[in-house]
Design a protein around this motif. Sequence first.
Motif, short mmCIF file in Angstrom:
data_model
loop_
_atom_site.label_atom_id
_atom_site.label_comp_id
_atom_site.label_asym_id
_atom_site.label_seq_id
_atom_site.Cartn_x
_atom_site.Cartn_y
_atom_site.Cartn_z
N ALA B 16 3.57 -12.06 -3.50
CA ALA B 16 4.21 -13.05 -2.62
C ALA B 16 5.36 -12.42 -1.84
O ALA B 16 5.59 -12.75 -0.68
N ARG B 17 6.07 -11.51 -2.49
CA ARG B 17 7.24 -10.89 -1.84
C ARG B 17 6.87 -9.78 -0.87
O ARG B 17 7.74 -9.30 -0.14
N LEU B 18 5.63 -9.34 -0.91
CA LEU B 18 5.21 -8.28 0.02
C LEU B 18 4.63 -8.87 1.30
O LEU B 18 4.03 -8.16 2.10
N ALA B 65 12.98 -6.91 -6.35
CA ALA B 65 13.65 -5.64 -5.99
C ALA B 65 12.62 -4.59 -5.59
O ALA B 65 12.85 -3.82 -4.65
N LEU B 66 11.49 -4.56 -6.30
CA LEU B 66 10.45 -3.57 -5.98
C LEU B 66 9.90 -3.84 -4.57
O LEU B 66 9.77 -2.92 -3.75
N ALA B 67 9.60 -5.10 -4.30
CA ALA B 67 9.07 -5.46 -2.98
C ALA B 67 10.08 -5.12 -1.88
O ALA B 67 9.71 -4.64 -0.81
N ALA B 68 11.36 -5.35 -2.18
CA ALA B 68 12.41 -5.09 -1.18
C ALA B 68 12.40 -3.63 -0.76
O ALA B 68 12.64 -3.30 0.41
N GLN B 69 12.10 -2.73 -1.70
CA GLN B 69 12.07 -1.30 -1.36
C GLN B 69 10.90 -0.98 -0.43
O GLN B 69 11.00 -0.12 0.42
N TYR B 70 9.79 -1.68 -0.65
CA TYR B 70 8.62 -1.43 0.20
C TYR B 70 8.80 -2.00 1.61
O TYR B 70 8.23 -1.48 2.56
N VAL B 71 9.54 -3.09 1.74
CA VAL B 71 9.68 -3.70 3.07
C VAL B 71 10.97 -3.29 3.77
O VAL B 71 11.20 -3.67 4.91
N ALA B 72 11.80 -2.47 3.07
CA ALA B 72 13.11 -2.12 3.63
C ALA B 72 12.98 -1.46 4.99
O ALA B 72 13.77 -1.71 5.90
#
Lengths: 133, 185
Positions: B16-18, B65-72
């Motif tokens: 969902a976060r990606l 937090a993991l998703a945030a790194q991928y979409v940063a």
Amino acid sequence: MFEQGDVVGQDDLREKWQIQLRKGTLDLVILAALQDRPVYGLALLRQLQRFPTTAISEGTLYPLLDRLKRDGLVSADWVQEGDSRPRKYYQLTADGRLKLAALAQAWRQSVADIDALLAATTGAAPARHRKPT
Amino acid sequence: MISREPIQTYMRTLAARLGRLDPADADEVILEIESHLQDVLEQAEVRGEDLDIDALLQGFGSPEALAAQYVAHIQTGAPPPAGFRVIQRVRQTVTRGLYYSMAAFGYAIALGCLLLALAKVLQPSLVGAWSANDGNSVVVAWSGSPHPAAQEVVGYWLVPIALAAGLWCAELTRRVLRVLRRGLS
């Protein structure tokens, strides 16, 4: 004579130092670990976790691999061996090899420089000091 | 047997976060993390070890937090040049206008097609596609009285055709809006 607090303080200092060092050398470490053969994430993680200064978590490794891939330094392919689950193998690209060579040279230069400073500070004969290229 | 429920919950939240990633990229991230987790699980089961799932997932950090790194990289990208903020504000305003116009236009056409199909079922003689101008044009209409001097060309086939056109139009609009939404943030 060392007190227990000194030992704890030194452990803490070493831990902080290792965290900083790890942050600064992550790209070099990953590229170096991929230089011989393609490796998938879990195998790469376990390879890095064999050494205290290169041990990183899953949550650091995978986004980092994603960034290196976007930067064109590594490429990735899904490979299925026999009946096993497909795994994503990473390997260095030509740009990745160039970057690895540059980072490795910079790293060795830093180590030689710091060694020379340490040797001079302790009064020992200074190590041979190469000029940066 | 090790419970996989925490992993499934983690992966659902991560997926969902990606959402801001390209769907193919997001699927690849999910597949890779799942592959890693399943590998660790299977290796523990083969060795007969009692695996601590929470500790395993902790290595990845929270799914947010993991998703945030991928979409940063989508959110930050390269540092903006001077004056970029003004350009970006104009671009966002244009994109916002385009977004709402596209939504209104696309969904209105889709709704119109669906209503046409419904009307054909309820009032078949008043709704249809007629051949006009000696066969040089086709008129699709919902009129007060049957078209007097023209021949209906598709008959009840208008219902599935209008339904398919309406659904296709709605899906197309949804996809275009999804792309435009990335430009709004």
